[in-house]
Write a protein that holds these residues in place. Structure first.
Motif, PDB file in Angstrom:
ATOM      1  N   ASN A   2      35.829 -81.837 -32.731  1.00  0.00           N
ATOM      2  CA  ASN A   2      36.500 -81.291 -31.540  1.00  0.00           C
ATOM      3  C   ASN A   2      37.360 -82.348 -30.867  1.00  0.00           C
ATOM      4  OD1 ASN A   2      35.200 -78.834 -31.785  1.00  0.00           O
ATOM      5  ND2 ASN A   2      33.443 -79.511 -30.547  1.00  0.00           N
ATOM      6  N   ARG A  29      31.081 -76.888 -17.583  1.00  0.00           N
ATOM      7  CA  ARG A  29      32.211 -75.956 -17.662  1.00  0.00           C
ATOM      8  C   ARG A  29      33.218 -76.423 -18.720  1.00  0.00           C
ATOM      9  NH1 ARG A  29      34.656 -76.374 -12.617  1.00  0.00           N
ATOM     10  NH2 ARG A  29      32.590 -76.515 -11.706  1.00  0.00           N
ATOM     11  N   MET A  30      33.541 -77.725 -18.688  1.00  0.00           N
ATOM     12  CA  MET A  30      34.506 -78.243 -19.656  1.00  0.00           C
ATOM     13  C   MET A  30      33.944 -78.190 -21.069  1.00  0.00           C
ATOM     14  SD  MET A  30      36.244 -81.390 -17.646  1.00  0.00           S
ATOM     15  CE  MET A  30      37.565 -81.613 -18.811  1.00  0.00           C
ATOM     16  N   ARG A  31      32.660 -78.402 -21.160  1.00  0.00           N
ATOM     17  CA  ARG A  31      32.003 -78.357 -22.467  1.00  0.00           C
ATOM     18  C   ARG A  31      32.131 -76.958 -23.067  1.00  0.00           C
ATOM     19  NH1 ARG A  31      31.129 -79.936 -26.902  1.00  0.00           N
ATOM     20  NH2 ARG A  31      29.139 -79.608 -27.934  1.00  0.00           N
ATOM     21  N   LYS A  32      31.983 -75.951 -22.206  1.00  0.00           N
ATOM     22  CA  LYS A  32      32.102 -74.557 -22.665  1.00  0.00           C
ATOM     23  C   LYS A  32      33.482 -74.261 -23.229  1.00  0.00           C
ATOM     24  CE  LYS A  32      28.581 -71.807 -20.405  1.00  0.00           C
ATOM     25  NZ  LYS A  32      28.279 -71.921 -18.973  1.00  0.00           N
ATOM     26  N   GLU A  33      34.488 -75.013 -22.704  1.00  0.00           N
ATOM     27  CA  GLU A  33      35.857 -74.809 -23.214  1.00  0.00           C
ATOM     28  C   GLU A  33      36.041 -75.434 -24.592  1.00  0.00           C
ATOM     29  OE1 GLU A  33      38.336 -76.418 -20.118  1.00  0.00           O
ATOM     30  OE2 GLU A  33      37.588 -74.952 -18.667  1.00  0.00           O
TER      31      GLU A  33
END
Ligand code: ASP
Ligand code: MG
Length: 412
Positions: A2, A29-33
């Motif tokens: 990634n 939240r950023m990880r989910k993206e």
């Protein structure tokens, strides 16, 4: 693999359990993206000072090796807590010390330099789907002892990891929303810059801009790692991007104005004007690890001359003593010290292509009847030593004279 981003959160951003939970939510939240994330944390605000103070209550001469072990604990606490916070909201995370993240340094305790990063373990942790939360500011030396990277060193840890792991960028989250044209407490219409070049930021950091450690910027420039400084407290903060100078763009002549109050001046009058004199004084100061900033020597008069130089306020007593001792040996006429000075500087990449910038600065100061005591310049900086009481006025006047009130137009 990634896309990978390295983020660093400073002491205020992890200053309480509430803030740590907020930071965890942002990371999750950023990880989910779909981003891979390595987080570097500082000790909770005030913690490093508290630890240092405890050691000082015992002795002021504690061994640097022990001080390093002591100080490294502050960052370990916040990395473990943030990792726990991430796990608790369903975002798998693993905390790591400097040793566990493979950050190798030289042996100079309390101001160690990074020699390399062994990324085997961190790569595996990322492949297993973890966010890695690294205790910043620390590494280990060849003996396996804990070292620290100097005050503010977590910034440097973050950049070193970003370079080693080939991250696409490094983000530094702090309590301000970026780099400003001047201190907004002094100049109310100072504004945040969208973009600053590595060279400009290097000058600003060495002039006392606390937002980034000098060595961190040096590292970014060396490896061309884009760095974003933004606020962890304001959700939509866009921050300031620090990157390579864009030569296709018109550079502002002056980007930033700084005032460094932590300056003191020592003047040695009536020293013989002959080879070896300056070297005697400045070798004496260097031998005691005192760094000197500006130096001027007057034109000689009847084979005698005057030398003035500046040091930080903390160093003035030590420096004066050394100079007095050396001065006696060569029969200098007089030695005086003045802590009530400051250094006002203008910085801007556009100075390379615009003549007359220094002249404009000098006339702006003279219009306010501010006397210039010393001057020094680099390709993209002009600094003047003036009386400390005029420092803030000088910054305000220069901000106006160089038209810095309106935000620069940035071509996307
Ligand atoms: N905690 C260390 C300091 O206060 C390192 C850092 O915050 O970057 O200097
Ligand atoms: Mg810092």
């Amino acid at each position: 693999m990634n896309r990978l981003v390295v983020q660093k959160y400073g002491g205020t951003s992890v200053g309480s359990i509430e803030r740590i939970k907020k930071v965890a939510e942002r990371i999750a939240r950023m990880r989910k993206e779909g981003l891979d994330i390595v987080v570097v944390v500082s000790a909770m605000a005030g913690e490093t000072d508290k630890l240092l103070d405890m050691a000082k209550q015992i002795t002021s001469t504690g061994k640097d090796r022990e001080i390093d072990l002591l100080l490294s604990s502050g960052e370990r606490v916040s990395s473990a807590l943030l990792s726990i916070a991430l796990d608790s909201i369903g975002c798998p995370a693993i905390s790591m010390t400097g040793r566990q993240i493979g950050l190798l340094t030289d042996n100079s305790h309390t101001k160690a330099r990074i020699k390399g990063v062994d990324t085997d373990r961190s790569r595996r942790a990322l492949e297993n789907g973890n966010v890695i939360v690294v205790a910043g500011f620390q590494g280990i030396n060849e003996h396996g002892d804990v070292t620290t990277l100097g005050r503010g060193g977590s910034d440097t840890s973050a950049v070193a990891l970003a370079v080693a792991l080939k991250a696409e960028r490094c983000e530094i989250y702090t309590d301000v929303d970026g780099v400003y044209t001047a201190d907004p407490n002094i100049v109310p219409d100072a504004h945040k810059m969208d973009r600053v070049s590595y060279d400009e930021m290097l000058e600003m950091s060495s002039l006392g801009a606390k937002v980034l450690q000098f060595r961190c910027v040096e590292f970014c420039k060396k490896y061309d790692m884009p760095l974003v400084v933004k606020s962890s407290l304001v959700e939509e903060s866009k921050g300031t991007l620090i990157c390579e100078e864009d030569s296709s763009m018109e550079q502002p002549v002056v980007s930033g104005i700084m005032n460094d109050k932590n300056q003191a001046k020592i003047t040695i009058k009536g020293v013989p004007d002959q080879p070896g004199i300056a070297s005697k004084f400045f070798t004496g100061l260097a031998d005691e690890n005192l760094s000197v900033d500006m130096i001027i020597q007057n034109v000689s008069d009847e084979n005698h001359t005057d030398i003035s130089f500046t040091v930080t306020n903390e160093d003035i007593n030590k420096a004066t003593k050394i100079v007095q001792e050396l001065g006696k040996l060569i029969e200098a006429r007089d030695i005086s010290a003045d802590p009530n000075i400051c250094k006002v500087s203008i910085v801007g990449a556009g100075m390379r292509s615009h003549p007359g910038v220094a002249a404009k600065m000098f006339s702006a100061l003279s219009n306010e009847n501010i006397n210039i005591i010393m001057i020094s310049t680099s390709e993209i900086r002009v600094s003047c030593i003036i009386e400390e009481k005029y420092g803030e006025l000088a910054v305000r006047v220069l901000h106006k004279v160089f038209n810095m009130t309106k935000p620069k137009k940035i071509v996307p």
